[in-house]
Design a protein around this motif. Structure first.
Motif, PDB file in Angstrom:
ATOM      1  N   GLY A 677      -3.705  -3.359  -1.288  1.00  0.00           N
ATOM      2  CA  GLY A 677      -4.104  -3.119   0.102  1.00  0.00           C
ATOM      3  C   GLY A 677      -3.087  -2.287   0.854  1.00  0.00           C
ATOM      4  O   GLY A 677      -3.448  -1.373   1.610  1.00  0.00           O
ATOM      5  N   SER A 681      -3.873   1.581   2.066  1.00  0.00           N
ATOM      6  CA  SER A 681      -3.892   1.919   3.490  1.00  0.00           C
ATOM      7  C   SER A 681      -3.226   3.261   3.763  1.00  0.00           C
ATOM      8  O   SER A 681      -3.528   3.916   4.758  1.00  0.00           O
ATOM      9  N   GLU A 690     -12.061   4.152   0.173  1.00  0.00           N
ATOM     10  CA  GLU A 690     -11.888   2.917   0.938  1.00  0.00           C
ATOM     11  C   GLU A 690     -12.947   1.899   0.541  1.00  0.00           C
ATOM     12  O   GLU A 690     -12.659   0.714   0.336  1.00  0.00           O
ATOM     13  N   MET A 722      -5.108  -2.744   5.804  1.00  0.00           N
ATOM     14  CA  MET A 722      -5.985  -1.586   6.014  1.00  0.00           C
ATOM     15  C   MET A 722      -6.354  -1.528   7.496  1.00  0.00           C
ATOM     16  O   MET A 722      -7.482  -1.802   7.905  1.00  0.00           O
ATOM     17  N   SER A 725      -9.482   0.207   9.156  1.00  0.00           N
ATOM     18  CA  SER A 725     -10.782  -0.005   8.524  1.00  0.00           C
ATOM     19  C   SER A 725     -11.594  -1.062   9.276  1.00  0.00           C
ATOM     20  O   SER A 725     -11.186  -2.218   9.363  1.00  0.00           O
TER      21      SER A 725
END
Length: 868
Positions: A677, A681, A690, A722, A725
């Motif tokens: 993760g 990112s 993603e 992330m 997101s």
């Protein structure tokens, strides 16, 4: 003699004392409480109970007309002495009993209080299934420390008052009731069962306990005394795996403390929703059921074993020898934490013990630098529970180790034996430990206590070394960097210690030969000169590393490489690794990489991985990769975390298979997920990439439920990295809902704060809306997670939620956490505003500069035009 060092905020360290802090003292006491007898009936479905509390008191003086007892949110139904009713006043916090017959010194009497409690908020907790958690067991358990016994029975609720105790409790027949001391009688009465427990040895009210549930009972023994483990039915194997070494531990501590285990039994009861790791109630420790290990967790989890050792050690330090006031709680918590080191040494060896002690010191250093600095002994606070911090536990453990270093093993244990034997079943203060040391050894260690106990801080040493070949002279320069040489008042921050400096010589033998000198280090900067027969291979400052300190080595590269490779002390090798990493370069990477694959101690390999991560060169990844196959899961985990700091396709490709396929260790697997993760990112810039990564985390969250939700919490931690997101945020929010297994839910709540810093305003509002609901939940661990989450945010809106939490929580620790989080958020908001202003100013300057350049270009063009 008393020592009072009031903490104050400095440029470097925040103050421990918050608004409202004041000196606290034990109250005047009307006499000696001889016995407390609780006779209770539980209404478990109704989450209530009632009965009588009898307190037998031997007055210390005549003429006392009013007894004042601590009693919070109780329904007081009547008070009697003998058969005579007594008038009383009750304000919801204290019960004032107006005695019809004033006391006569030495004449014992018993006061009986009839009372009931409905849905208690503290002290006694009901755990039951509900619509969200239908499989939760039905249990009742108590938690008294620090001053919560007053929430479930009226008492003189402070540690300086010791009494024997008795609990008779009526519960539904299907349930067991476990308490302090001996079970002297059980009786079946229709659909109910009455358990009658008697604690014949004196102890304070905060150690009185009751645990009720449908437990499986596993019976072990030590020298004929029952050693019992109580767990939820079906978890018997986990009980044995987690607590099975208890009899050996009882033998070990009985020998080392110089006093055989004092109570008729030792029980450990694992309960659901427990708010601590464990609580050392006299002869009956309560533990969180989250400490119960399965086979896979046992591969690299020693924390459960350390927890068992810590709480058991309290049966001597805390229960047998009781602190007189909360300000002296380091005596018990420091020794219980140091006993974790002792047991580690006994079970796993000296290197593991030294590394354990180093990490205890680091926990304290982190609190000292990032939270506050305080004296270990202070009676100035808002609530006593605020004292239960890294200073009390980990620094306390390091202080015991320094006492041991000062005295040597033989005298140290003689002093400990004297302290325990002289004060068994009595209360103590810090001065009593000093007196026991002096009585047993003739040594006065007040100088050490003045520096480490009665004031805050520790020495920070910068060490330089040079060799004069012509004169065969070694020069070691020691600078105390915690002192600001420009500050005239900083001399009080100096430490005055006598420390060993050793020089190691390689004369073709293993191990190295050492020549040791003892020096007094007491000035801001000192240089020491040592005539030696030849140039030493390495230098070991504070040989054995027994004193609590931080060190920075500024030695030449050859000496550091030799120390990393050949110093027998693992802590010295770790300090060398840190110093090498600061130098950086390919030669350092080669030395550290070699240590990662060849050093025999797993802790050193962990540290080398961490230090390699500090060197931002591409070659580091090549040095780290062999560590992914290390036989020790703790090393593999450290290597993954180190590789995750390199946000590259190479690190991503190396770690992703571990995230996808897993690892024998839960922790390694979770670290791999978090690493993916973190790297994703930074490196995954397209939507399809993603989506692919989030698909992995979704599958983990769906399919990899397991012990304490470690792996799925790793996936949540990965999603929290992330930060831009929306899909990651959507998933995290899903797992904050009630019904999610508690460890996973708490991880998701904390993750909201982490992901918030990269989300656009409309998504940030979703996070705040969710946390505003969670602020209203009463469960302690939820409140802690909400505070931690809000404390990571960078919006003023988080501040109002934190203030709401601080105002409504009944728990002093949560209140303090929330208030500290407010300060962190305020600092970030202020910093962001300043940064925003600076960015605007830079943009204006850039624009003005561009205009000037344009005008200059125009002028040059006109000049050329006019010249042709």
């Amino acid at each position: 003699m008393s020592h009072f060092f009031f903490d104050s905020e400095t440029k470097k360290h925040k103050s421990f004392e918050m608004a409202g802090a004041r000196p606290h003292y034990n109250p005047d006491h009307p006499g000696q409480v001889e016995h407390i007898f609780l006779d209770l009936t539980l209404d478990i479905p109704g989450q209530s109970f009632g009965g009588t509390c009898q307190i037998r008191l031997k007055p210390v003086r005549s003429g006392i007309k009013t007894l004042v007892l601590d009693a919070v949110d109780l329904q007081i139904e009547g008070v009697k002495v003998g058969r005579a009713k007594q008038p009383f006043d009750y304000d919801g916090e204290q019960l004032q009993i107006h005695l019809k017959q004033p006391t006569t010194a030495g004449k014992v009497f018993t006061v009986a209080i009839a009372y009931s409690v409905h849905q208690p908020q503290r002290g006694l907790y009901f755990v039951q299934p509900d619509e969200h958690y239908p499989d939760k067991p039905t249990q009742v358990w108590t938690q008294g420390e620090d001053e919560d016994s007053r929430f479930w029975f009226p008492c003189f609720d402070y540690p300086g008052q010791l009494a024997t105790s008795e609990i008779r409790v009526r519960v539904p027949k299907a349930y067991m009731a476990i308490s302090n001391g001996e079970l002297i009688e059980t009786e079946v009465d229709g659909k109910q069962k009455i358990y009658h427990w008697l604690q014949r040895q004196v102890h304070p009210t905060y150690l009185m306990t009751l645990a009720v549930g449908e437990f499986a009972e596993i019976i072990d023994d030590w020298q004929g005394k029952p050693v019992t483990y109580y767990v939820e039915k079906g978890r018997e194997d986990q009980a044995q795996l987690t607590m099975g070494k208890t009899p050996q531990m009882i033998e070990f501590f009985s020998e080392y403390y110089g006093y055989p285990y004092a109570y008729p039994k030792y029980a450990q009861v694992c309960v659901d929703d427990f708010i601590f790791g464990g609580m050392e109630n006299t002869s009956t420790t309560l533990l969180t059921d989250r400490c119960l290990l399965d086979e896979r967790a046992a591969l690299d989890n020693r924390s459960a074993e350390s927890l068992v050792a810590h709480e058991l050690a309290h049966q001597w330090f805390g229960d047998l020898v009781v602190i007189k006031h909360w300000s002296h709680a380091w005596i018990k918590e420091g020794m219980a934490s140091y006993s974790e080191v002792m047991w580690t040494n006994h079970e796993y060896g000296a290197e593991d013990a030294a590394y354990y002690r180093l990490n205890e010191a680091r926990n304290y250093f982190n609190e000292d630098s990032n939270r506050y600095r305080r004296p270990v002994v202070t009676h100035v606070y808002r609530e006593a529970i605020e004292l239960y911090d890294r200073h009390l536990y980990e620094k306390g453990a390091c202080i015991y180790h320094m006492i041991r270093a000062e005295l040597g093993d033989e005298l140290f244990w003689r002093a400990i034996h004297t302290f325990v034997q002289d004060n068994a079943h009595q209360t103590v203060e810090t001065i009593d430990l000093l007196r026991a040391i002096e009585k047993a050894t003739g040594r006065n260690l007040l100088f050490l206590f003045d520096q480490y106990v009665y004031r805050g801080g520790h020495p920070e040493y910068k060490l330089g070394y040079s060799w004069d070949a012509d004169h065969k002279m070694a020069k070691v320069t020691v600078t105390q960097t915690q002192v600001d040489p420009k500050d005239k008042n900083s001399a009080k921050e100096l430490f005055d210690l006598t420390l060993p400096i050793a020089f190691g010589f390689d004369r073709g033998k293993q191990p190295l030969e050492f020549q040791t000198f003892t020096v007094r280090v007491h000035e801001q900067e000192q240089s020491f000169y040592f005539g030696l027969p030849e140039k030493p291979l390495l230098i070991s400052f504070d040989q054995g590393n027994h004193y609590l300190k931080q060190v920075t080595l500024e030695y030449p590269l050859p000496e550091l490489k030799a120390q990393l490779k050949q110093d027998p002390d693992p802590l010295s090798r770790i300090y060398a690794a840190q110093a090498l990493a600061k130098k950086g370069g390919l030669e350092v990477i080669k030395s550290l990489g070699e240590a990662l694959t060849t050093d025999g101690f797993w802790g050193l390999r962990v540290e080398v991985a961490k230090q390699l991560a500090q060197i931002k060169l591409d070659q580091v990844l090549t040095a780290l990769k062999p560590g992914l196959k290390d036989k020790d899961a703790r090393v593999r985990r450290a290597v993954i975390e180190a590789m995750a700091t390199f946000k590259t396709d190479e690190s991503y490709k190396a770690i992703k298979p571990l995230a996808e396929k897993g690892d024998p260790s839960y922790y390694v697997e979770a670290s791999a997920l978090r690493a993916v993760g973190a790297i994703a990112s930074s490196t995954l810039t397209t939507k399809p990439k993603e989506t692919k990564v989030i698909k992995l985390f979704k599958s983990v969250l769906k399919d990899r439920a397991g012990w304490n939700e470690v792996v799925r919490s790793g996936a949540i931690g990965a999603l929290s990295q992330m930060k831009t997101s929306t899909a990651a945020l959507d998933l995290i929010l899903t797992y904050t809902e009630a019904g999610t297994p508690q460890p996973l839910r708490l991880a998701a709540i904390r993750a909201l704060g982490s992901i918030s810093t990269g989300q656009p305003s409309e998504q940030l509002q979703r996070i705040l809306d969710r946390l505003s609901v969670l602020v209203g939940e009463s469960f302690f661990l939820t409140q802690v997670s909400v505070s931690a989450s809000l404390g990571q945010m960078e919006t003023p809106k988080a501040i109002s939620l934190l203030k709401t939490l601080a105002n409504q929580t009944p728990d002093g620790r949560v209140r303090r956490m929330a208030e500290e989080s407010v300060k962190r958020v305020q600092a970030r908001v202020k910093s962001n505003q300043a940064l925003s202003t600076l960015q605007e100013e830079v943009q204006q300057l850039q624009q003005a500069n561009q205009e000037l350049k344009s005008r200059l270009a125009d002028l040059e063009a006109k000049s050329k035009s006019s010249g042709t």
